[in-house]
Design a protein around this motif. Structure first.
Motif, PDB file in Angstrom:
ATOM      1  N   HIS A 270      84.493 153.020  31.044  1.00 51.86           N
ATOM      2  CA  HIS A 270      84.447 151.682  31.643  1.00 51.86           C
ATOM      3  C   HIS A 270      85.658 151.484  32.555  1.00 51.86           C
ATOM      4  CE1 HIS A 270      85.569 147.288  31.458  1.00 51.86           C
ATOM      5  NE2 HIS A 270      84.351 147.236  31.945  1.00 51.86           N
ATOM      6  N   SER A 271      85.444 150.877  33.697  1.00 55.66           N
ATOM      7  CA  SER A 271      86.520 150.454  34.613  1.00 55.66           C
ATOM      8  C   SER A 271      87.491 151.589  34.932  1.00 55.66           C
ATOM      9  CB  SER A 271      87.233 149.230  34.029  1.00 55.66           C
ATOM     10  OG  SER A 271      88.069 148.648  34.996  1.00 55.66           O
ATOM     11  N   GLU A 272      88.752 151.490  34.488  1.00 55.18           N
ATOM     12  CA  GLU A 272      89.761 152.488  34.845  1.00 55.18           C
ATOM     13  C   GLU A 272      89.604 153.815  34.091  1.00 55.18           C
ATOM     14  OE1 GLU A 272      91.314 152.641  37.567  1.00 55.18           O
ATOM     15  OE2 GLU A 272      93.397 152.201  37.046  1.00 55.18           O
ATOM     16  N   SER A 314      94.085 150.440  26.756  1.00 54.86           N
ATOM     17  CA  SER A 314      95.173 149.741  27.474  1.00 54.86           C
ATOM     18  C   SER A 314      94.526 148.515  28.118  1.00 54.86           C
ATOM     19  CB  SER A 314      95.817 150.654  28.528  1.00 54.86           C
ATOM     20  OG  SER A 314      94.932 150.873  29.601  1.00 54.86           O
ATOM     21  N   ASN A 315      95.295 147.790  28.943  1.00 56.54           N
ATOM     22  CA  ASN A 315      94.664 146.669  29.656  1.00 56.54           C
ATOM     23  C   ASN A 315      93.599 147.237  30.597  1.00 56.54           C
ATOM     24  OD1 ASN A 315      96.695 147.892  31.239  1.00 56.54           O
ATOM     25  ND2 ASN A 315      96.951 146.092  32.451  1.00 56.54           N
ATOM     26  N   CYS A 316      92.623 146.384  31.022  1.00 55.27           N
ATOM     27  CA  CYS A 316      92.593 144.921  30.970  1.00 55.27           C
ATOM     28  C   CYS A 316      91.531 144.425  29.990  1.00 55.27           C
ATOM     29  CB  CYS A 316      92.242 144.381  32.345  1.00 55.27           C
ATOM     30  SG  CYS A 316      93.550 144.510  33.585  1.00 55.27           S
ATOM     31  N   ALA A 407      93.949 151.366  47.647  1.00 56.23           N
ATOM     32  CA  ALA A 407      94.151 151.531  46.205  1.00 56.23           C
ATOM     33  C   ALA A 407      94.493 150.177  45.588  1.00 56.23           C
ATOM     34  CB  ALA A 407      95.282 152.518  45.973  1.00 56.23           C
ATOM     35  N   GLY A 408      94.640 150.184  44.259  1.00 54.02           N
ATOM     36  CA  GLY A 408      95.099 148.976  43.568  1.00 54.02           C
ATOM     37  C   GLY A 408      94.095 148.452  42.570  1.00 54.02           C
ATOM     38  N   CYS A 409      94.084 147.120  42.439  1.00 50.56           N
ATOM     39  CA  CYS A 409      93.288 146.499  41.385  1.00 50.56           C
ATOM     40  C   CYS A 409      92.198 145.617  41.963  1.00 50.56           C
ATOM     41  CB  CYS A 409      94.138 145.574  40.529  1.00 50.56           C
ATOM     42  SG  CYS A 409      95.848 146.018  40.344  1.00 50.56           S
ATOM     43  N   ASP A 410      91.200 145.384  41.128  1.00 51.89           N
ATOM     44  CA  ASP A 410      90.224 144.349  41.448  1.00 51.89           C
ATOM     45  C   ASP A 410      90.614 143.087  40.670  1.00 51.89           C
ATOM     46  OD1 ASP A 410      88.057 143.208  42.639  1.00 51.89           O
ATOM     47  OD2 ASP A 410      86.578 144.064  41.272  1.00 51.89           O
ATOM     48  N   TYR A 496      96.744 143.209  41.479  1.00 54.68           N
ATOM     49  CA  TYR A 496      96.463 142.175  40.474  1.00 54.68           C
ATOM     50  C   TYR A 496      97.602 142.126  39.465  1.00 54.68           C
ATOM     51  CZ  TYR A 496      94.543 139.951  36.320  1.00 54.68           C
ATOM     52  OH  TYR A 496      94.382 139.164  35.211  1.00 54.68           O
ATOM     53  N   GLU A 497      97.832 143.285  38.795  1.00 51.56           N
ATOM     54  CA  GLU A 497      98.877 143.216  37.769  1.00 51.56           C
ATOM     55  C   GLU A 497     100.054 144.146  38.086  1.00 51.56           C
ATOM     56  OE1 GLU A 497      99.119 145.974  35.956  1.00 51.56           O
ATOM     57  OE2 GLU A 497      97.169 146.693  35.341  1.00 51.56           O
ATOM     58  N   GLN A 498     100.896 144.387  37.070  1.00 50.94           N
ATOM     59  CA  GLN A 498     102.206 144.965  37.340  1.00 50.94           C
ATOM     60  C   GLN A 498     102.168 146.473  37.613  1.00 50.94           C
ATOM     61  OE1 GLN A 498     101.812 142.886  34.217  1.00 50.94           O
ATOM     62  NE2 GLN A 498     101.579 141.445  35.892  1.00 50.94           N
TER      63      GLN A 498
HETATM   64 FE1  FSO Z   1      92.805 147.766  37.007  1.00 51.95          FE
HETATM   65 FE2  FSO Z   1      93.608 146.343  34.882  1.00 51.95          FE
HETATM   66 FE3  FSO Z   1      94.644 150.365  36.739  1.00 51.95          FE
HETATM   67 FE4  FSO Z   1      95.429 147.564  36.305  1.00 51.95          FE
HETATM   68  S1  FSO Z   1      91.995 147.789  34.931  1.00 51.95           S
HETATM   69  S2  FSO Z   1      93.979 146.023  36.914  1.00 51.95           S
HETATM   70  S3  FSO Z   1      96.472 148.000  38.174  1.00 51.95           S
HETATM   71  O1  FSO Z   1      95.039 147.289  34.477  1.00 51.95           O
HETATM   72  O2  FSO Z   1      95.741 149.287  35.753  1.00 51.95           O
HETATM   73  O3  FSO Z   1      93.647 149.279  38.081  1.00 51.95           O
END
Ligand code: FSO
Ligand code: SF4
Length: 554
Positions: A270-272, A314-316, A407-410, A496-498
């Protein structure tokens, strides 16, 4: 409470009543307190390091304390209380160690060593929220917004770095330099007299630490699981019950795959976790199914149709809505906590027992299909470099005009549809280099390829942005250029996050210029901070798709 660490912060200024992410004031106060004590630990450990007597346990603890306070990692107050208790014990232990060696812990008025332990009591801070104690630990303790913003920029960079260091450590890889940089940054931001210039250098040093942490994790992942390779990932479902694995920790995935083999259960990403699909090691498990769903924020709907079990490494993780039905089927591990879910602790032997989640999965219904088809992944540095001669030819013949790093976050904000539109409208001779969950805005679009090179090259998780740096350096050398800034690469990064903060700082520390970051600039960038970043690095934010296509692509 006050928190402005992520892109979705309230009104673009700061969350004060409750987090947009769902973080409650009681949780926020605990996180502030934990970070405050972690700074104290860093100060003493830095001092002990000068005498060759630093504690590895303390370094690892600091990493966890930082990681667990990252956006969407921990919403569990009891778990945070556990961290705080451990932090106080550790700080006292280190102080004792330092005194034993005849050292006086450095005088840091902001992180006093002489407050009796009871005074730090978790409940006191919570019950007297808003009194002196909370004021000391709060982000707002620094009254000057520029100083506060830069200190927090360093802190958030350290949080991202810590996340990557922890995943590497789980695979047995550690780099003392990463710990040194984190602890130095935490100690320095505790100095009341630190000025703006010093803070800018500190922030770039944190960026250097980010490069080291990403390189370390890259080494840990590729040495353990092989180099990612081009992979067609199924986004549909099979007919067995499933466990959906979210987050970034490959070690957890490995142990779960091993323990669930032959049990009639399929493991989905899922996701990352999607990039795990491209590692040769994981492909050997026949019950390793495809990727289910999209970026993190859509879990709240997509988990309802998965019907099975969920593991957050881990997150999110997103707090439930009143009508959410799957919470009792969620397991978390590592630094992740959420009330109403189940936690899997690491055993003394360093292993985790996933038998309960596997047994429960066996009684679940198979997932309901929400999508159908395939996506192509696996373009980390080794795979892209294997294609380098072809890519270089395509650049020379003008068939590839530009690479766009997206690159980066959604995130949840509707304004993020900008990234889908940007990808769709990008000229056909441009290639997207991506990493992180930002890709879900465009990785299922039919963007085609350029003579067999896909127009979206997905390097992996957000930490695999490191791959993009390796690729850029290889292209720079191949073309005999002086700087990566001379390459036909532009940067349109979503944050989005750190962890995205450390990716940005890492790029800046490598001298990358002209980065566009969006959908909005961080709230901790004051006009003064932004001015300096613009002067030094020409950082900008996004405007409209038309305008940005004109500026970035020309
Ligand atoms: Fe996304 Fe969440 Fe990898 Fe982040 S799942 S927002 S940058 O934790 O870590 O890209
Ligand atoms: Fe607000 Fe983001 Fe902090 Fe959550 S993490 S409280 S949304 S700034």
């Amino acid at each position: 409470m006050f928190c402005y660490q992520c892109q979705e912060t309230a009104r673009g200024k700061g969350c004060e009543i409750q987090g947009v992410c769902g973080k409650k004031p009681e949780t926020s106060a605990r996180m502030d307190q934990l970070l405050y004590i972690a700074r104290g630990i860093a100060i003493v450990n830095r001092q002990l390091r000068e005498k060759g007597a630093s504690s590895k346990g303390a370094s690892r603890f600091i990493v966890d304390a930082l990681f667990t306070t990252i956006t969407n990692a921990n919403f569990d107050n009891d778990m945070l209380d556990g961290y705080i208790t451990k932090a106080l014990e550790l700080k006292n232990e280190l102080e004792g160690e330092s005194k034993k060696r005849g050292m006086e812990p450095p005088f840091m008025p902001e992180v006093s060593y002489h407050i009796p332990k009871e005074e730090y009591g978790v409940h006191e801070v919570i019950e007297h929220g808003g009194t002196l104690k909370e004021e000391i630990t709060s982000v707002l303790h620094d009254k000057n917004p520029d100083i506060r913003g830069l200190k927090q920029l360093a802190m958030y960079g350290c949080k991202g770095m810590a996340a990557y260091a922890r995943h590497a450590c789980n695979l047995g890889y550690e780099d003392e330099d990463v710990y040194v940089i984190i602890e130095n940054a935490l100690a320095e931001i505790s100095r009341p007299d630190i000025d703006v210039d010093e803070l800018f250098s500190l922030v770039l040093n944190v960026g250097e630490g980010g490069v080291k942490a990403m390189a370390l994790l890259d080494k840990a992942n590729t040495s353990t699981y092989g180099n990612p390779e081009i992979t067609r990932v199924d986004i549909g479902v099979r007919n067995h019950p499933g466990i959906l694995v979210s987050g970034h920790d490959l070690k957890d995935l490995e142990e779960l795959l091993e323990q669930s083999a032959g049990k009639g259960v399929d493991i989905y990403t899922h996701s990352e976790m999607l990039p795990a699909q491209s590692y040769p090691f994981f492909k050997k498990f026949p019950h390793f199914a495809g990727n289910y769903g999209n970026a993190w924020w859509r879990q709240i709907d997509e988990f309802e149709t998965f019907n099975g079990m969920f593991l957050f490494t881990s997150n999110c993780i997103v707090p439930p809505r009143p009508k959410t039905t799957y919470m009792d089927r969620v397991y978390t591990t590592g630094v992740v906590g959420m009330p109403g879910t189940h936690f899997i602790l690491e055993g003394k032997d360093g292993k985790k027992d996933f038998s309960e989640i596997i047994e429960r999965a066996q009684t679940c219904q198979p997932p309901t299909e929400i999508e159908h088809g395939e996506i192509v992944a696996g373009f980390a540095h080794n795979q892209v470099l294997a294609l380098a001669p072809k890519i270089i030819d395509l650049i020379k013949s003008g068939k590839i005009r530009k690479f766009v790093v997206m690159a980066g976050c959604d995130g949840r904000m509707p304004s993020r549809k900008y990234y889908t539109e940007f990808a769709e409208r990008l000229p056909k001779d441009c290639v997207i280099l991506t990493a992180g969950c930002a890709k879900y805005r465009y990785n299922k679009l039919p963007l085609g390829d350029i003579e067999g090179v896909p127009r979206v090259l997905d390097a992996g998780q957000c930490n695999d942005s490191y791959s993009l740096v390796v690729i850029a350096n290889a292209l720079k050398d191949a073309f005999g250029l002086e700087s990566v800034n001379d390459l036909p690469i532009v940067y349109n990064i979503a944050w989005y996050e750190q962890k995205a903060v450390i990716v940005l700082l890492a790029l800046l520390s490598l001298g990358v210029k002209n980065i566009h970051t969006g959908p909005t600039l961080p709230a901790f960038f004051t006009p003064e901070i932004l001015k300096v970043l613009q002067e030094k690095f020409n950082i900008g934010t996004i405007t409209t798709v038309d305008e940005d296509l004109a500026t970035l692509i020309g």
